[in-house]
Design an enzyme around this catalytic site. Structure first.
Site, PDB file in Angstrom:
ATOM      1  N   GLY A   3      -4.224 -25.904  21.058  1.00 55.84           N
ATOM      2  CA  GLY A   3      -5.209 -26.183  22.559  1.00 55.84           C
ATOM      3  C   GLY A   3      -4.413 -26.906  23.563  1.00 55.84           C
ATOM      4  O   GLY A   3      -4.475 -26.400  24.679  1.00 55.84           O
TER       5      GLY A   3
ATOM      6  N   GLN B 277     -12.762 -30.033  22.289  1.00 51.78           N
ATOM      7  CA  GLN B 277     -13.723 -30.886  21.424  1.00 51.78           C
ATOM      8  C   GLN B 277     -15.031 -30.424  21.369  1.00 51.78           C
ATOM      9  O   GLN B 277     -15.968 -30.818  20.645  1.00 51.78           O
ATOM     10  CB  GLN B 277     -13.815 -32.381  21.977  1.00 51.78           C
ATOM     11  CG  GLN B 277     -12.453 -33.117  21.745  1.00 51.78           C
ATOM     12  CD  GLN B 277     -12.210 -33.658  20.475  1.00 51.78           C
ATOM     13  OE1 GLN B 277     -13.090 -33.475  19.482  1.00 51.78           O
ATOM     14  NE2 GLN B 277     -11.072 -33.632  20.013  1.00 51.78           N
TER      15      GLN B 277
ATOM     16  N   HIS C  17      -8.362 -26.255  14.716  1.00 50.58           N
ATOM     17  CA  HIS C  17      -8.183 -27.638  13.715  1.00 50.58           C
ATOM     18  C   HIS C  17      -9.264 -28.542  14.037  1.00 50.58           C
ATOM     19  O   HIS C  17      -9.352 -29.376  13.176  1.00 50.58           O
ATOM     20  CB  HIS C  17      -6.781 -28.057  13.590  1.00 50.58           C
ATOM     21  CG  HIS C  17      -6.247 -28.880  14.716  1.00 50.58           C
ATOM     22  ND1 HIS C  17      -6.451 -30.159  14.651  1.00 50.58           N
ATOM     23  CD2 HIS C  17      -5.864 -28.824  15.876  1.00 50.58           C
ATOM     24  CE1 HIS C  17      -6.006 -30.804  15.720  1.00 50.58           C
ATOM     25  NE2 HIS C  17      -5.619 -29.744  16.671  1.00 50.58           N
TER      26      HIS C  17
ATOM     27  N   THR D 238       5.002 -13.286  17.669  1.00 49.17           N
ATOM     28  CA  THR D 238       4.163 -12.651  16.655  1.00 49.17           C
ATOM     29  C   THR D 238       2.671 -13.360  16.427  1.00 49.17           C
ATOM     30  O   THR D 238       2.866 -14.689  16.029  1.00 49.17           O
ATOM     31  CB  THR D 238       4.877 -12.439  15.410  1.00 49.17           C
ATOM     32  OG1 THR D 238       6.025 -11.836  15.581  1.00 49.17           O
ATOM     33  CG2 THR D 238       3.981 -11.670  14.532  1.00 49.17           C
TER      34      THR D 238
ATOM     35  N   CYS E  92      -2.413 -37.484  20.771  1.00 51.91           N
ATOM     36  CA  CYS E  92      -1.672 -37.152  21.573  1.00 51.91           C
ATOM     37  C   CYS E  92      -1.098 -38.413  22.496  1.00 51.91           C
ATOM     38  O   CYS E  92      -0.221 -38.122  23.272  1.00 51.91           O
ATOM     39  CB  CYS E  92      -2.056 -35.903  22.456  1.00 51.91           C
ATOM     40  SG  CYS E  92      -2.134 -34.134  21.483  1.00 51.91           S
TER      41      CYS E  92
END
Length: 368
Positions: free
Chosen positions: A69, A175, A195, A231, A313
């Protein structure tokens, strides 16, 4: 161990793990390779693109897979803002760190960035957005659900306002994707993450409207139509899609939230939240006056209860949560903040134990 940090990351669903393994075993090719294995992998990738697009209510040719994200927010904001003639961008004080990072880079390039506060309920004012718009405003970026306190921002109204003034609109849906309906948001760009909903880490997606001209952040790349290099992680993307198929029971989350509130009634625990219609029930902002959130987190951690002090974060930030600051709380009050987030694996028994532990911490704080 009792886990209450779903807003930071959710345990990967077994179904998503199974799909990851199957995709890794049976689709080993590079999606850009012209041989049969590459073609098989590319066909799977396109089916996954269609499924994510359907979940978001957007055209499939606007979906680009990313590594997170964070990467998605940065790519979306920079690639859209740099392609416009104006040099003014509007965002909020409480955005994710990745959004602030992109804004800081734009400022270094000569852009002016207006960062709006939130009201006492943690919601962005439409009036303040309107007042901030200038003739040279090229982009508005406002998150959908705040990751620290769970307030739902009026992104549908902001999107309409942006469109009326010919301004691009981006919303961070990390979120909200896979948790609430986002198909009514008419945004030019959206950001998703695997996730947060039981998918693998290191996988996300962005939506960039096919009708918008963009300037890729890194020119000359080939994967994902030049928007994002590297990739493509086909197994992770397949697992992301699988995780997105499971509906989140909002009524159950609301019940667990209200149960916690009931059990903590009469304690020093203070809730930081919006009205019910503007509040995602799975994210709970809270503080205990007189004790730092870090100490609350450590006290509960010693009891095998995992909560957080805000966005993962921002754990190194000394000033406290951005949401609290954006709401006008002082630095000392912001440092008292901690976050509880619920998910598909949270049980009633765990919530009751959490309430008992929090009540104990609050009682001890009152005696200091």
């Amino acid at each position: 161990m009792m886990y209450f940090d779903y807003a930071a990351t959710s345990p990967m669903r077994k179904e998503a793990i199974d799909v990851y393994i199957e995709a890794a075993l049976h689709f080993p090719g590079n999606t850009s390779s012209p041989h049969d294995e590459g073609t098989k992998a590319n066909l799977l990738l396109q089916r996954c693109r269609e499924q994510i697009a359907k979940k978001a209510g957007v055209p499939a040719d606007g979906i680009y897979f990313t590594g997170s994200g964070t990467e998605g927010n940065i790519l979306a904001i920079l690639s859209m803002a740099r392609n416009r003639k104006g040099m003014h961008v509007i965002t909020s004080m409480a955005e994710h760190t990745s959004v602030h990072s992109a804004m800081t880079l734009l400022e270094s390039e000569g852009f002016e960035v207006t960062k709006l506060p939130m009201n006492e309920n943690g919601v962005i004012s439409i009036g303040e957005v309107l007042a901030a718009i200038r003739p040279d405003t090229v982009l508005i970026s406002i998150q959908h659900i705040n990751p620290e306190i769970g307030t739902i921002q009026p992104v549908e109204k902001i999107s309409s306002l942006a469109k009326k003034h010919g301004i691009l609109f981006h919303t961070d849906c990390v979120q909200s994707f896979g948790k609430v309906d986002i198909t009514r948001i008419e945004a030019d760009a959206m950001t998703f993450s695997a996730h947060k909903i039981g998918g693998p880490k290191g996988c996300g997606a962005i939506y960039l409207s096919p009708h918008c001209l963009i300037t890729p952040v890194f020119p000359g790349l080939t994967h994902e139509k030049g928007v994002r290099g590297g990739t493509v992680d086909t197994p992770a993307i397949a697992a992301f899609v699988e995780a997105s198929q499971f509906a989140i029971d909002l009524k159950r989350l609301s019940y667990l939230r209200n149960l916690l509130k009931k059990e903590l009634n009469g304690t020093l625990c203070k809730w930081i939240e919006a009205d019910e219609t503007e509040q995602f029930p799975g994210v709970i902002g809270m503080c205990i006056p007189g004790i730092e959130g870090q100490l609350v987190m450590l006290a509960l951690n010693a009891k095998d209860i995992r909560i957080s002090t805000g966005s993962a974060c921002d754990t190194s930030a000394a000033a406290g949560t951005k949401a609290a600051i954006a709401m006008g709380l002082s630095i000392d009050e912001a440092r008292q903040f901690f976050r509880i987030s619920l998910g598909y694996g949270t049980t009633e028994e765990e919530v009751l134990e959490l309430a008992r532990s929090l009540a104990h911490v609050a009682t001890e704080a009152a005696m200091i």
